[in-house]
Design an enzyme around this catalytic site. Structure first.
Site, PDB file in Angstrom:
ATOM      1  N   GLU A 154      -1.480   3.914   4.919  1.00 48.27           N
ATOM      2  CA  GLU A 154      -2.863   3.446   4.763  1.00 48.27           C
ATOM      3  C   GLU A 154      -3.737   3.703   5.997  1.00 48.27           C
ATOM      4  O   GLU A 154      -4.447   2.806   6.455  1.00 48.27           O
ATOM      5  CB  GLU A 154      -2.880   1.952   4.392  1.00 48.27           C
ATOM      6  CG  GLU A 154      -2.060   1.656   3.148  1.00 48.27           C
ATOM      7  CD  GLU A 154      -1.991   0.176   2.772  1.00 48.27           C
ATOM      8  OE1 GLU A 154      -2.476  -0.667   3.543  1.00 48.27           O
ATOM      9  OE2 GLU A 154      -1.444  -0.123   1.696  1.00 48.27           O
ATOM     10  N   GLU A 267       4.754   2.813  -5.068  1.00 44.30           N
ATOM     11  CA  GLU A 267       4.670   1.344  -5.137  1.00 44.30           C
ATOM     12  C   GLU A 267       4.060   0.881  -6.454  1.00 44.30           C
ATOM     13  O   GLU A 267       3.260  -0.052  -6.498  1.00 44.30           O
ATOM     14  CB  GLU A 267       3.797   0.815  -3.979  1.00 44.30           C
ATOM     15  CG  GLU A 267       4.223   1.289  -2.612  1.00 44.30           C
ATOM     16  CD  GLU A 267       3.448   0.638  -1.467  1.00 44.30           C
ATOM     17  OE1 GLU A 267       2.717  -0.332  -1.686  1.00 44.30           O
ATOM     18  OE2 GLU A 267       3.602   1.128  -0.329  1.00 44.30           O
TER      19      GLU A 267
END
Ligand code: XIL
Length: 604
Positions: A154, A267
């Site tokens: 991220e 995920e």
């Protein structure tokens, strides 16, 4: 393949025939069929989950890859500078090796779970040494045992414009990403090094930003071998025409693949608003299925990982506390496989040349490919004074035109326009005293809508109008003006128009909620009455997204809902007019609408 169901408009004996998916089973596990497709199928796991025997048994049986949910993050491994604690991560590692599972190492460098001490007073040189030491120690500890590392998680801003703020970035400088990959490579030259992020599954500004950054790093010779697409998605995100359509997923995976990278879904979970209904679980299965299909079809995708095993232990239940009952994963809280699990299994079985698990019609249902066709019965008018024929319950509403209406909260100008009171829905409490009666008409500029709501407990202005309006008092009108009444997901020309009771506090701009409602300039007035409130609204016939020309017996897709709250705990009443919409799905599927038929008052 499209399957059609016919809803017949004979008031007696409706022939709807709703498909029910029967109990499913399979001789194969997910992991067996994934291996047959050369794919890793993984799940995130937290050490404490292994204390539950059922959880531990199922994880090793169904998955051949494991991601530590938190154990490999910096704040867990090096909470105190220089003191590494591998106890919990080691336990996961041992479990994985005992069960012949690969470990997806997640994650070395992340703006979250960065230990507080990183914010100390360090020079850039010291910062680089801290980064190097962390990565060399962690990757070195498991050298040869972890084939894949999420090196940076991220790192890019949500709008794709450059690097996100992070303690690591402050500590080292903008080259912290390049250095992190170099150190990881140095620590284990055989490990595949990934950049992992959310919101980059399909084409878009953020994935463009990540694509540009990685392209540049590769040009500089930085060792990056893969891209992780997190896929924490919202229900129906992968439906045709949506942000994550199969075209968008394919194009995005292809461009990263063509940089020489492996792609992994890292995920996945599928969240939604409201409570899980059968319909929601079917759509969720569709999302999992389409994401897996994109992975298998891309040729670059090597793993499909879900963010947890059973619904009750999903991070979405405790993260920000907003959805404590959400069911986003493949197994329910009793560890029973959900439809989403079978949707994946079925795809993998078919691709491996094994017998299908879902029949074609069940599959079409999951993928939203069953279209409902509505047959409109002959019009009859029981009262000659009425300006249009009688409505056919939950199927057809005849809207007279031209009948002009003034938005003043006075219903006198609606005289002789047919009125319909909603009498069914998905939540109607015992002793309910909340009801909605609606009417519609048109002139040559507007479609007019009336809702007279009987409601002894007005609840409005409690929830956030933009996102959670449906939890409080709000009538909703649904319109499909595209001419394609069998479409199964929203496009321009379809709108959900919720006219909130919150308008009673008479705002200068009406507060309107609902999917695509911002694409049409709806005007409305809402006033309190003796026994509830009255809503009058005008919807322009000519807008950027549609041109509606009322003609005698011309047709729109149309539905009406009522959300009611009788206390501050949120919605406890849900009325639905369309007989097709048995599961409260009009907000996502315009094929659940019934019909509005215009009726020229001069035609009798
Ligand atoms: C989450 C874990 O699931 C939670 O237990 C923890 O409290 C916060 O982090 N994106 C990621 C994951 O890359 O590491 C996050 O995991 C979920 C979002």
């Amino acid at each position: 393949m499209l399957f059609k169901q016919l809803i017949c408009g004979l008031i007696l004996g409706l022939c709807s025939g709703i498909l029910v998916i029967s109990a499913l089973e399979s001789d194969f596990t997910l992991r067996e069929l994934a291996e047959r497709n050369n794919l890793y199928v993984g799940a995130a796991v937290y050490t404490t989950h292994l204390d539950n025997e059922t959880h531990a048994e199922l994880l090793g049986r169904e998955f051949n890859m494991l991601t530590p949910e938190n154990e490999a993050k910096a704040c867990e491994l090096q909470a105190v500078q220089g003191e590494f604690n591998f106890t919990r991560f080691d336990r996961l590692m041992d479990y994985a090796e005992e069960h012949d599972m690969a470990v997806h190492g997640h994650t070395l460098v992340w703006h979250q779970c960065a230990p507080a001490w990183l914010e100390g007073d360090f020079t850039r040189e010291e910062g680089i040494e801290i980064l190097r030491d962390h990565i060399m120690t962690v990757v070195g500890h498991y050298k040869g045992r972890i084939p894949i590392w999420d090196v940076v998680n991220e790192g890019i801003r949500d709008n794709g414009s450059g690097l996100r703020e992070s303690a690591w970035r402050t500590l080292v400088g903008d080259d912290y990403i390049a250095l992190a990959f170099q150190f990881a490579h140095e620590a284990d030259p055989d490990a595949l090094l990934f950049y992992n992020d959310y919101g980059i599954e399909g084409m878009g500004a953020k994935s463009d930003g990540v694509y540009e950054m990685i392209s540049e790093l590769l040009e500089q010779g930085v060792p990056i071998h893969g891209i992780g697409l997190q896929a924490h998605i919202t229900l129906d995100a992968t439906a045709p025409g949506r942000q994550l359509s199969s075209e968008s997923l394919a194009e995005n995976m292809r461009r990263f693949g063509e940089l020489g990278l492996q792609v992994q879904i890292t995920e996945m979970d599928v969240r939604y608003n409201g409570n899980a209904s059968q319909a929601i679980l079917e759509h969720q299965a569709g999302d999992y299925r389409r994401m897996m299909e994109a992975c298998l079809d891309s040729g670059y995708c090597t793993a499909f990982i879900v963010w947890g095993v059973s619904d009750n232990l999903s991070w979405l239940r405790y993260w920000n506390n907003e959805t404590p009952t959400v069911e986003p994963l493949l197994f329910n809280e009793d560890y029973e496989p959900k439809l989403a699990y079978y949707a994946l299994l079925d795809l993998l079985a078919r691709r491996a040349g094994e017998e299908a698990i879902l029949n074609d019609e069940e599959l079409a249902k999951i993928l939203g490919e069953i279209e409902v066709e509505i047959e409109i019965p002959e019009a009859t008018k029981s009262d000659p004074a009425q300006l249009a024929p009688d409505s056919v319950d939950g199927l057809v509403y005849y809207a007279p035109f031209p009948v002009a209406i003034t938005l003043d909260g006075n219903s006198e100008d609606w005289e002789n326009v047919p009125r319909v009171t909603l009498d069914k829905g998905t939540t109607i409490p015992e002793g309910n005293d909340t009801f909605l009666t609606f009417a519609a008409s048109a002139d040559d500029t507007n479609l007019y809508l009336l809702a007279e709501v009987q409601d002894s407990t007005l609840i409005y202005g409690v929830y956030e109008a933009a996102a959670e309006w449906y939890l409080e008092d709000s009538p909703e009108f649904y319109l499909n003006a595209t001419g394609d009444l069998e479409m199964t997901s929203y496009s321009d020309g379809v709108a959900q128009i919720a006219i909130l009771a919150a308008n009673i506090i008479s705002p200068s701009e009406p507060i309107i909620g609902g999917f695509n409602s911002s694409t049409i300039p709806v005007d409305a007035i809402v006033l309190e009455t003796d026994d509830g409130y009255i809503v009058e609204a005008s919807v322009p016939l000519q807008t950027d997204v549609w041109t509606i020309e009322p003609g005698h017996e011309s047709i729109l897709g149309f539905n009406v809902h009522l959300n009611g709250a009788s206390n501050l705990d949120g919605r406890d009443v849900k009325f639905i007019w369309s007989i097709v919409d048995t599961q409260d799905q009009s907000w996502t599927n315009p094929n659940m609408f019934a019909r509005l038929v215009f009726w020229d008052v001069n035609e009798g």
